[in-house]
Design an enzyme around this catalytic site. Sequence first.
Site, short mmCIF file in Angstrom:
data_model
loop_
_atom_site.label_atom_id
_atom_site.label_comp_id
_atom_site.label_asym_id
_atom_site.label_seq_id
_atom_site.Cartn_x
_atom_site.Cartn_y
_atom_site.Cartn_z
N ASP A 8 0.85 -1.19 0.00
CA ASP A 8 0.00 0.00 0.00
C ASP A 8 0.89 1.24 0.00
O ASP A 8 2.12 1.15 -0.16
CB ASP A 8 -1.02 -0.05 1.15
CG ASP A 8 -0.41 0.19 2.53
OD1 ASP A 8 0.82 0.36 2.62
OD2 ASP A 8 -1.17 0.19 3.51
N CYS A 65 2.89 -3.23 4.09
CA CYS A 65 2.14 -2.02 4.42
C CYS A 65 2.91 -1.31 5.54
O CYS A 65 4.09 -1.58 5.74
CB CYS A 65 0.68 -2.33 4.76
SG CYS A 65 0.40 -3.37 6.21
N GLY A 66 2.27 -0.39 6.23
CA GLY A 66 2.98 0.35 7.26
C GLY A 66 3.48 -0.54 8.37
O GLY A 66 4.65 -0.50 8.76
N THR A 67 2.60 -1.38 8.87
CA THR A 67 2.95 -2.31 9.96
C THR A 67 3.06 -3.76 9.49
O THR A 67 3.58 -4.60 10.23
CB THR A 67 1.86 -2.28 11.05
OG1 THR A 67 0.62 -2.68 10.45
CG2 THR A 67 1.73 -0.89 11.67
N GLY A 70 -2.24 -5.18 8.60
CA GLY A 70 -3.41 -5.21 7.72
C GLY A 70 -3.21 -6.19 6.57
O GLY A 70 -4.11 -6.99 6.25
N MET A 71 -2.04 -6.15 5.97
CA MET A 71 -1.74 -7.06 4.86
C MET A 71 -1.81 -8.52 5.31
O MET A 71 -2.35 -9.37 4.59
CB MET A 71 -0.35 -6.76 4.30
CG MET A 71 -0.29 -5.55 3.40
SD MET A 71 -1.22 -5.78 1.87
CE MET A 71 -0.47 -4.46 0.88
N HIS A 98 8.33 -24.36 10.07
CA HIS A 98 7.21 -24.87 10.88
C HIS A 98 5.85 -24.70 10.20
O HIS A 98 4.98 -25.55 10.36
CB HIS A 98 7.15 -24.15 12.23
CG HIS A 98 8.30 -24.44 13.13
ND1 HIS A 98 8.16 -24.56 14.49
CD2 HIS A 98 9.62 -24.64 12.87
CE1 HIS A 98 9.35 -24.81 15.04
NE2 HIS A 98 10.25 -24.87 14.09
N HIS A 134 4.55 -30.83 12.26
CA HIS A 134 4.24 -29.54 11.62
C HIS A 134 3.20 -29.74 10.51
O HIS A 134 2.28 -28.93 10.36
CB HIS A 134 5.50 -28.90 11.06
CG HIS A 134 6.48 -28.49 12.12
ND1 HIS A 134 6.10 -27.81 13.25
CD2 HIS A 134 7.81 -28.67 12.22
CE1 HIS A 134 7.16 -27.58 14.01
NE2 HIS A 134 8.22 -28.11 13.41
C1 RB5 Z 1 -1.75 2.98 6.63
O1 RB5 Z 1 -1.74 4.18 7.36
C2 RB5 Z 1 -1.62 1.79 7.58
O2 RB5 Z 1 -2.73 1.72 8.40
C3 RB5 Z 1 -1.43 0.51 6.81
O3 RB5 Z 1 -0.33 0.62 5.96
C4 RB5 Z 1 -1.16 -0.73 7.66
O4 RB5 Z 1 -0.14 -0.48 8.56
C5 RB5 Z 1 -2.34 -1.33 8.29
O5 RB5 Z 1 -2.27 -2.36 8.95
#
Ligand code: RB5
Length: 152
Positions: A8, A65-67, A70-71, A98, A134
């Site tokens: 993203d 993505c940022g963290t 979400g992905m 695993h 596994h």
């Molecule tokens: C975008 O601001 C952020 O929410 C997205 O990239 C991700 O980290 C969501 O889990």
Amino acid sequence: MKIAIGADHAGYRLKDVIVPYLQSLGHELMDVGCDCDVSVDYSDYSIPVCEKVVNGEAERGILICGTGIGMSIAANKTRGIRCALVHDMFTAKATREHNDTNVLAMGERIIGPGVAQEIVRIWLETPFSHAERHQNRINKVMAIEASQASQA
Ligand code: RB5
């Protein structure tokens, strides 16, 4: 290896580091975007990557993505996908041995490009252990997917 990759707006800069890095190692990359700062929804990029893995166009998928959260949540909604959110070398190796993960998620806001490159290299190079315990655990997870799909 054929690898589908997507990100993203909060992950495309790291994607743009990982793509040439993996190409330099001889991998074939299928980049589904995105490619700029315009705010997008991570699921719009996880779905095409996961579809390519499930239909065999790609052997593995990488999502950023940022963290990475979400992905990874979105990716694990696709039947047949086992996606791990990874930010260190130990879990990059362990999740292949695993969990036989076929999709890797990372967060651009969490790790730098050097660590990310090592993570993807280790994750791509590490084989599944094929240990019976596994495999049995993975089979149980896949059975949950199959039973929920049949109830839908
Ligand atoms: C975008 O601001 C952020 O929410 C997205 O990239 C991700 O980290 C969501 O889990």
